[in-house]
Design a protein around this motif. Structure first.
Motif, mmCIF file in Angstrom:
data_model
loop_
_atom_site.group_PDB
_atom_site.id
_atom_site.type_symbol
_atom_site.label_atom_id
_atom_site.label_comp_id
_atom_site.label_asym_id
_atom_site.label_seq_id
_atom_site.Cartn_x
_atom_site.Cartn_y
_atom_site.Cartn_z
ATOM 1 N N UNK A 58 0.842 -1.207 0.000
ATOM 2 C CA UNK A 58 0.000 0.000 0.000
ATOM 3 C C UNK A 58 0.872 1.250 0.000
ATOM 4 N N UNK A 59 1.908 1.265 0.834
ATOM 5 C CA UNK A 59 2.828 2.406 0.881
ATOM 6 C C UNK A 59 3.609 2.550 -0.429
ATOM 7 N N UNK A 60 3.984 1.422 -1.019
ATOM 8 C CA UNK A 60 4.741 1.457 -2.274
ATOM 9 C C UNK A 60 3.897 2.035 -3.410
ATOM 10 N N UNK A 61 2.591 1.899 -3.315
ATOM 11 C CA UNK A 61 1.708 2.451 -4.333
ATOM 12 C C UNK A 61 1.790 3.963 -4.441
ATOM 13 N N UNK A 62 2.323 4.619 -3.432
ATOM 14 C CA UNK A 62 2.496 6.075 -3.452
ATOM 15 C C UNK A 62 3.839 6.495 -4.046
ATOM 16 N N UNK A 63 4.682 5.529 -4.373
ATOM 17 C CA UNK A 63 6.003 5.812 -4.931
ATOM 18 C C UNK A 63 5.843 6.246 -6.395
ATOM 19 N N UNK A 64 6.283 7.466 -6.752
ATOM 20 C CA UNK A 64 6.099 7.947 -8.128
ATOM 21 C C UNK A 64 6.811 7.102 -9.183
ATOM 22 N N UNK A 65 7.946 6.497 -8.834
ATOM 23 C CA UNK A 65 8.650 5.657 -9.808
ATOM 24 C C UNK A 65 7.820 4.421 -10.125
ATOM 25 N N UNK A 66 7.258 3.805 -9.117
ATOM 26 C CA UNK A 66 6.410 2.628 -9.341
ATOM 27 C C UNK A 66 5.171 3.023 -10.155
ATOM 28 N N UNK A 67 4.572 4.142 -9.846
ATOM 29 C CA UNK A 67 3.423 4.621 -10.604
ATOM 30 C C UNK A 67 3.793 4.839 -12.070
ATOM 31 N N UNK A 68 4.965 5.430 -12.321
ATOM 32 C CA UNK A 68 5.410 5.666 -13.700
ATOM 33 C C UNK A 68 5.688 4.364 -14.445
ATOM 34 N N UNK A 69 6.211 3.358 -13.751
ATOM 35 C CA UNK A 69 6.432 2.057 -14.389
ATOM 36 C C UNK A 69 5.096 1.479 -14.851
ATOM 37 N N UNK A 70 4.095 1.521 -13.987
ATOM 38 C CA UNK A 70 2.776 0.978 -14.340
ATOM 39 C C UNK A 70 2.181 1.755 -15.507
ATOM 40 N N UNK A 71 2.273 3.076 -15.469
ATOM 41 C CA UNK A 71 1.753 3.902 -16.570
ATOM 42 C C UNK A 71 2.481 3.565 -17.874
ATOM 43 N N UNK A 72 3.796 3.421 -17.815
ATOM 44 C CA UNK A 72 4.573 3.105 -19.015
ATOM 45 C C UNK A 72 4.190 1.747 -19.585
ATOM 46 N N UNK A 101 0.732 2.183 -21.242
ATOM 47 C CA UNK A 101 0.831 2.933 -22.496
ATOM 48 C C UNK A 101 1.488 2.111 -23.600
ATOM 49 N N UNK A 102 2.547 1.388 -23.256
ATOM 50 C CA UNK A 102 3.215 0.569 -24.267
ATOM 51 C C UNK A 102 2.276 -0.521 -24.774
ATOM 52 N N UNK A 103 1.533 -1.128 -23.888
ATOM 53 C CA UNK A 103 0.561 -2.145 -24.295
ATOM 54 C C UNK A 103 -0.518 -1.528 -25.179
ATOM 55 N N UNK A 104 -1.004 -0.353 -24.797
ATOM 56 C CA UNK A 104 -2.045 0.333 -25.566
ATOM 57 C C UNK A 104 -1.580 0.622 -26.990
ATOM 58 N N UNK A 105 -0.416 1.263 -27.126
ATOM 59 C CA UNK A 105 0.069 1.585 -28.466
ATOM 60 C C UNK A 105 0.500 0.338 -29.229
ATOM 61 N N UNK A 106 0.947 -0.695 -28.512
ATOM 62 C CA UNK A 106 1.250 -1.974 -29.158
ATOM 63 C C UNK A 106 -0.001 -2.611 -29.728
ATOM 64 N N UNK A 107 -1.113 -2.491 -29.008
ATOM 65 C CA UNK A 107 -2.391 -3.023 -29.500
ATOM 66 C C UNK A 107 -2.856 -2.257 -30.741
ATOM 67 N N UNK A 108 -2.738 -0.938 -30.681
ATOM 68 C CA UNK A 108 -3.128 -0.130 -31.844
ATOM 69 C C UNK A 108 -2.267 -0.510 -33.054
ATOM 70 N N UNK A 109 -0.983 -0.663 -32.824
ATOM 71 C CA UNK A 109 -0.075 -1.060 -33.911
ATOM 72 C C UNK A 109 -0.419 -2.447 -34.439
ATOM 73 N N UNK A 110 -0.772 -3.374 -33.553
ATOM 74 C CA UNK A 110 -1.150 -4.719 -33.980
ATOM 75 C C UNK A 110 -2.400 -4.683 -34.860
ATOM 76 N N UNK A 111 -3.359 -3.848 -34.498
ATOM 77 C CA UNK A 111 -4.571 -3.713 -35.313
ATOM 78 C C UNK A 111 -4.207 -3.106 -36.672
ATOM 79 N N UNK A 131 12.747 3.908 -18.778
ATOM 80 C CA UNK A 131 13.535 4.285 -19.952
ATOM 81 C C UNK A 131 13.266 3.316 -21.104
ATOM 82 N N UNK A 132 13.294 2.030 -20.817
ATOM 83 C CA UNK A 132 13.062 1.006 -21.838
ATOM 84 C C UNK A 132 11.660 1.153 -22.430
ATOM 85 N N UNK A 133 10.682 1.288 -21.577
ATOM 86 C CA UNK A 133 9.296 1.391 -22.048
ATOM 87 C C UNK A 133 9.053 2.702 -22.801
#
Length: 148
Positions: free
Chosen positions: A7-21, A24-34, A100-102
């Motif tokens: 629960x505390x780790x969920x407030x970590x901005x780096x972890x939040x950015x990893x999840x967002x990345x 987003x990568x999955x979303x644009x990968x899906x659009x590209x696949x279509x 960075x990778x994502x």
């Protein structure tokens, strides 16, 4: 206790950015696949394994940081250290690498979807290329450039 740690780790901005990345990568990968009418490295088994690996390793590193408390700030370039402070754990260190990778992968997918981000993608890739050679493949973008 473990639930509280996460629960505390969920407030970590780096972890939040990893999840967002990852999302987003999955979303644009899906659009590209279509668009391409075929699976790709972001929306296929390899992409899924890579993304699950990132999330699982972040979850494990949260516990390792809680137990051991490494400080990985010395492994980062001076430019990055100014933004992060005096100490980062394994979670944040690997989280920054995943972001960075994502980011490169997101920009690659956006470019392959036809969005006007190729110059930004090249700039980010060049910047990150100074610090690592572990960047996503860009063969598809090179092939597309040669076709034009």
């Amino acid at each position: 206790m473990i639930i509280e740690i996460y629960k505390n780790a969920g407030n970590n901005p780096v972890i939040q950015l990893v999840i967002i990345a990852v999302v987003l990568d999955t979303f644009f990968g899906c659009i590209r696949a279509v668009k391409d009418k075929e699976f790709n490295s972001c929306f296929g088994i390899n992409g899924a394994i890579r993304k699950i690996g990132m999330v699982v390793s972040i979850m494990a590193l949260i516990l390792v940081d809680r137990i051991v408390g490494f400080n990985m700030i010395g492994f980062l370039p001076e430019v990055v250290r100014g933004y992060l402070g005096e100490s980062i754990g394994l979670t944040e260190f690997f989280g920054l690498l995943y972001i960075a990778y994502e980011t490169v992968s997101i920009l690659k997918n956006m470019a392959l979807c036809g969005l006007p981000v190729k110059a930004l993608w090249k700039t980010v890739k060049t910047f990150l290329g100074r610090y690592t050679d572990e960047l996503p493949d860009d063969d598809e973008l090179v092939e597309e450039s040669e076709d034009k």
